[in-house]
Design a protein around this motif. Sequence first.
Motif, short mmCIF file in Angstrom:
data_model
loop_
_atom_site.label_atom_id
_atom_site.label_comp_id
_atom_site.label_asym_id
_atom_site.label_seq_id
_atom_site.Cartn_x
_atom_site.Cartn_y
_atom_site.Cartn_z
N GLU A 154 6.84 3.59 -7.12
CA GLU A 154 4.86 3.77 -6.54
C GLU A 154 5.41 1.36 -6.22
OE1 GLU A 154 1.29 4.65 -8.12
OE2 GLU A 154 1.51 2.39 -9.82
N PHE A 155 4.55 2.15 -5.64
CA PHE A 155 4.29 0.45 -4.43
C PHE A 155 3.38 0.21 -4.19
CE2 PHE A 155 5.75 2.09 -0.64
CZ PHE A 155 4.49 1.91 0.31
N ALA A 156 2.57 -0.64 -4.07
CA ALA A 156 0.66 -1.07 -3.83
C ALA A 156 0.28 -1.80 -3.10
CB ALA A 156 0.62 -1.22 -5.32
N LEU A 157 -0.39 -1.74 -2.25
CA LEU A 157 -1.87 -2.45 -1.74
C LEU A 157 -2.50 -3.71 -2.61
CD1 LEU A 157 -2.85 -3.81 0.94
CD2 LEU A 157 -3.63 -2.52 1.53
N PHE A 158 -2.13 -5.12 -2.36
CA PHE A 158 -2.91 -5.96 -3.48
C PHE A 158 -4.33 -6.49 -2.89
CE2 PHE A 158 0.08 -4.92 -5.98
CZ PHE A 158 0.62 -4.68 -7.35
N ARG A 159 -4.94 -7.04 -3.42
CA ARG A 159 -5.90 -8.18 -2.84
C ARG A 159 -6.22 -8.97 -3.81
NH1 ARG A 159 -12.16 -6.01 -3.26
NH2 ARG A 159 -11.15 -5.52 -4.78
N TYR A 169 -5.61 -10.03 -9.25
CA TYR A 169 -4.98 -9.20 -8.62
C TYR A 169 -5.22 -7.87 -8.43
CZ TYR A 169 -1.02 -12.85 -7.70
OH TYR A 169 -0.48 -14.11 -7.27
N ASP A 170 -6.25 -7.38 -7.68
CA ASP A 170 -5.88 -5.98 -7.31
C ASP A 170 -5.72 -4.95 -6.91
OD1 ASP A 170 -9.62 -6.55 -9.20
OD2 ASP A 170 -9.68 -7.47 -7.83
N VAL A 171 -5.36 -3.78 -7.13
CA VAL A 171 -4.71 -2.93 -6.34
C VAL A 171 -5.23 -1.74 -5.40
CG1 VAL A 171 -3.38 -0.65 -6.93
CG2 VAL A 171 -2.58 -2.60 -8.25
N LEU A 172 -5.40 -2.14 -4.48
CA LEU A 172 -6.25 -2.04 -3.39
C LEU A 172 -5.82 -0.25 -3.45
CD1 LEU A 172 -6.57 -4.37 -1.02
CD2 LEU A 172 -8.19 -3.69 -2.00
N SER A 173 -4.87 -0.05 -2.94
CA SER A 173 -4.10 1.46 -3.10
C SER A 173 -2.87 1.81 -3.59
CB SER A 173 -4.69 1.97 -1.71
OG SER A 173 -3.61 2.98 -1.29
N ASP A 174 -2.39 2.39 -4.03
CA ASP A 174 -0.93 2.73 -4.48
C ASP A 174 -0.40 3.29 -3.77
OD1 ASP A 174 -1.56 5.13 -6.09
OD2 ASP A 174 -1.84 3.59 -7.30
N TYR A 175 0.75 3.66 -3.31
CA TYR A 175 1.65 4.69 -2.57
C TYR A 175 2.73 4.88 -3.79
CZ TYR A 175 -0.67 2.26 0.52
OH TYR A 175 -2.41 1.30 1.26
N PRO A 176 3.12 6.49 -3.93
CA PRO A 176 4.03 6.77 -4.64
C PRO A 176 4.98 7.05 -3.82
CG PRO A 176 2.68 8.35 -4.06
CD PRO A 176 1.90 7.34 -3.53
N LEU A 177 6.37 7.13 -4.43
CA LEU A 177 7.69 6.94 -3.94
C LEU A 177 7.43 8.60 -4.10
CD1 LEU A 177 9.23 3.96 -4.80
CD2 LEU A 177 9.02 4.24 -2.62
N LEU A 178 9.54 8.80 -3.51
CA LEU A 178 9.45 10.41 -3.94
C LEU A 178 10.00 10.28 -4.98
CD1 LEU A 178 11.05 11.33 -0.20
CD2 LEU A 178 7.90 11.70 -1.21
N ASP A 179 9.93 11.82 -5.76
CA ASP A 179 10.84 11.98 -7.41
C ASP A 179 11.90 12.06 -6.96
OD1 ASP A 179 11.46 12.31 -9.91
OD2 ASP A 179 9.43 14.04 -10.05
N MET A 180 12.80 11.65 -7.79
CA MET A 180 14.58 11.90 -7.11
C MET A 180 15.00 13.83 -7.82
SD MET A 180 15.85 10.29 -4.94
CE MET A 180 17.11 10.39 -5.23
#
Length: 183
Positions: A154-159, A169-180
């Motif tokens: 995953e990766f994330a948008l942080f404040r 730092y606070d995670v505003l939203s996280d974004y999963p990557l596709l499970d290989m």
Amino acid sequence: MRAFVGIPLIGSEADQLLDVQDRLSVGRAVPAANLHVTLAFLDDQPVEQLEMLHEELELIRLPSFEMILKGIDIFGSAKSRSLGLLVSPDPVLMDLQARVVRGALRVGIKTEKRRFRPHVTLCRFRDAQHAPDKIQGAISRGAHFEMWPIAVSEFALFRSALTSEGAVYDVLSDYPLLDMLAH
């Protein structure tokens, strides 16, 4: 709101990085909760822009991948610098970073124009705090550092809130990557 997009490093990976910080013993250590790989620094942005960016980031579909931390170097300006572990430029990582930057540009957020050099900041210092030989010694001690692959799912948008104690730092939203394994 001050923000960035990055890959969070938590759990056993963060514990290993804290061990490396202890071995290098230079500067002000980055707290475990702040360990990450920055994909795009966004600076101060209106909430509306970040909401539009969130929608762009949700559209990114890339496979999960493994990240290798290898070597160490100094980053930053003449006034404020940091010591960080270098990340091998995996093709999926480079593609992810490019897509994040394109998404930011599509919603009107300008990002830094410098070449992407993936790394994990371990400690920060001002030049006057440490003699050059101590910094060079820390780099030499970490020059051959290599960690086993870190699975990135995953990766994330942080404040990023600046306080007198440093950034929080606070995670505003996280974004999963596709499970290989699903393919």
